[in-house]
Design an enzyme around this catalytic site. Sequence first.
Site, PDB file in Angstrom:
ATOM      1  N   ASP A 215       0.825  -1.207   0.000  1.00 13.47           N
ATOM      2  CA  ASP A 215       0.000   0.000   0.000  1.00 13.47           C
ATOM      3  C   ASP A 215       0.864   1.263   0.000  1.00 13.47           C
ATOM      4  O   ASP A 215       1.898   1.322   0.680  1.00 13.47           O
ATOM      5  CB  ASP A 215      -0.877  -0.002   1.264  1.00 13.47           C
ATOM      6  CG  ASP A 215      -1.817   1.185   1.300  1.00 13.47           C
ATOM      7  OD1 ASP A 215      -2.795   1.161   0.535  1.00 13.47           O
ATOM      8  OD2 ASP A 215      -1.565   2.123   2.070  1.00 13.47           O
ATOM      9  N   GLU A 266       1.555  -0.366  -4.919  1.00 14.71           N
ATOM     10  CA  GLU A 266       0.681   0.742  -5.292  1.00 14.71           C
ATOM     11  C   GLU A 266       1.571   1.967  -5.426  1.00 14.71           C
ATOM     12  O   GLU A 266       1.935   2.595  -4.429  1.00 14.71           O
ATOM     13  CB  GLU A 266      -0.385   0.973  -4.206  1.00 14.71           C
ATOM     14  CG  GLU A 266      -1.405   1.996  -4.660  1.00 14.71           C
ATOM     15  CD  GLU A 266      -2.111   2.726  -3.531  1.00 14.71           C
ATOM     16  OE1 GLU A 266      -3.150   3.327  -3.795  1.00 14.71           O
ATOM     17  OE2 GLU A 266      -1.608   2.724  -2.390  1.00 14.71           O
TER      18      GLU A 266
HETATM   19  C1  NOJ Z   1      -4.181   3.312  -0.653  1.00 18.38           C
HETATM   20  C2  NOJ Z   1      -5.399   2.465  -0.437  1.00 18.38           C
HETATM   21  O1  NOJ Z   1      -5.744   1.849  -1.648  1.00 18.38           O
HETATM   22  C3  NOJ Z   1      -6.467   3.386   0.089  1.00 18.38           C
HETATM   23  O2  NOJ Z   1      -7.718   2.742   0.149  1.00 18.38           O
HETATM   24  C4  NOJ Z   1      -6.033   3.910   1.433  1.00 18.38           C
HETATM   25  O3  NOJ Z   1      -6.977   4.855   1.885  1.00 18.38           O
HETATM   26  C5  NOJ Z   1      -4.665   4.601   1.344  1.00 18.38           C
HETATM   27  N1  NOJ Z   1      -3.713   3.825   0.613  1.00 18.38           N
HETATM   28  C6  NOJ Z   1      -4.092   4.842   2.715  1.00 18.38           C
HETATM   29  O4  NOJ Z   1      -3.683   3.632   3.291  1.00 18.38           O
END
Ligand code: NOJ
Length: 538
Positions: A215, A266
């Site tokens: 993430d 991500e």
């Molecule tokens: C990316 C995640 O996909 C999202 O849902 C989240 O709010 C943020 N990172 C913070 O962790």
Amino acid sequence: MVVAGDGIAPHEAWWRDAVVYEIYVRSFADGDGDGTGDLAGVRSRLDYLSDLGVDALWFTPWYLSPLADGGYDVQDYRVIDPAFGDLVEAEVLIAEAAERGIRTIVDIVPNHVSSEHPWFRAALADPSAPERALFWFRPGRGENGDLPPTEWTSSFGGPAWTRTTDPDGSPGQWYLHLFAPEQPDLDWSNPAVRHEHADVLRFWFDRGVAGIRVDSAAFPAKDPALPVTIDADAHPHLDRDEVHEIYREWRTIADEYSLPRMLVGEVWLADDERFVRYLRDDEMHGAFNFEFMVTPWDADALRSAIQRTLAAHESISASPTWALGNHDVTRAATRYGRADSSFSFDAKRFGTETDAALGLRRARAAALLAAALPGSLYIYQGDELGLPEVEDLPLHALRDPMHERSGGVDPGRDGCRIPLPWTASDPASGFGGDPWLPQPDGWSELAVDRQLADPLSTLALYRSLLRIRRDEAALHDAPLEWMPSDAHTIAFRRGDLLCLTNFGSESVALPLHHRLLISSAPLDGERLPGDCAAWLRL
Ligand code: NOJ
């Protein structure tokens, strides 16, 4: 305990062309009838996922969490949130998926933890606690320390710092949170932070998990000088060189296993050169391709997004990923029906009109386009049903912190997280109990059972296209070759398979000699209608 890889033939680079299905557990299927999706619900639908034809499941965080940000505020990585089940059930689920040849990917959130995490609670309880050094606690600026240490803003809006209150009731230091205040940022220069995450990775890999979704992967490293303002070219908290050390260590851990584990990041970065640094040989195996996801429904724009993606990945022999949506982004079936069909968090406002039928038609075509590209395909739950974004949720039902933190300007991400419809005739469309986010009128018409009975449904389309994708060797090993086409069309070959996508409103002629494998809408005689895609054997 589950033995890693049970039921799965070893194929080391499976992630290069896998079809990965994203499960947002809360909204997938509710096994115990309390209105929240859970692991029992997922287990009861594993045959559905197997029949759909997916190779792996990515679970958004399923750990103990106060759910201030849908689980991306982790309180304990070694405990499954009781709303979802328990650890034994997670192990059973991993094994049951593996029996069907489906791998499991879990989400790790290195940038922050929940403010309920024991580390943060200890840090708050005592200003001199050693746990303070695991986070970014700093005195405020100004005479009384009542200005935050920097002017940074949180990704969810508002300041990125919150002031603490000392146990004696006096105003204390501030702590950094690049997201919600309930998500304090960790200090990755502290070895304890690294050790803990290394342990967490092994904890899940040892339970048979085949991969980790990382993430907010570009965020964890910070400039220790914490500059007050952010200069245009400086990146004090995004994409710093030190961040790569984390993923090198994680890659070493992933490679310790006899069936090597994968890492997918991500990484929202506009600069291709910096993006692919995350995909070097000793770092992650893949990263989400947001450029493709946010590009509007336009032949030139999408062609150039694809070309840039391929060129960037080829430069380091990495495999691209393609996705039309996820739990953070407006559903494709709604996005593509808007006059401006690009996506940006800034532009996500209430009341932008959409043509629902057109949006769905394009989302179906986009599925064929994405699935024919070289690389892996990520499908967000419900996109295979053509679910739209739910844009008229009552204000009192909204749960996403993005809505509140933006002062109500941004509708937040609840609209793409509505519990799935499974059976048309059951209450809550067969989701389970009374859903934690309300389903709109007409939701049951999109239910799985109804779509299974309709050969023209979006679900039928996805099942067919994934079956063809799995069987067609060219879609796994043939390079992409661009074909000449008119201005509104994208045309490329993979071996003897031609993928044509018509972005215009007029139909276009198909090549003279071909056999149709699949099209996203019925053909118009020997012509491909507007907003439609087809795969042809030449
Ligand atoms: C990316 C995640 O996909 C999202 O849902 C989240 O709010 C943020 N990172 C913070 O962790």
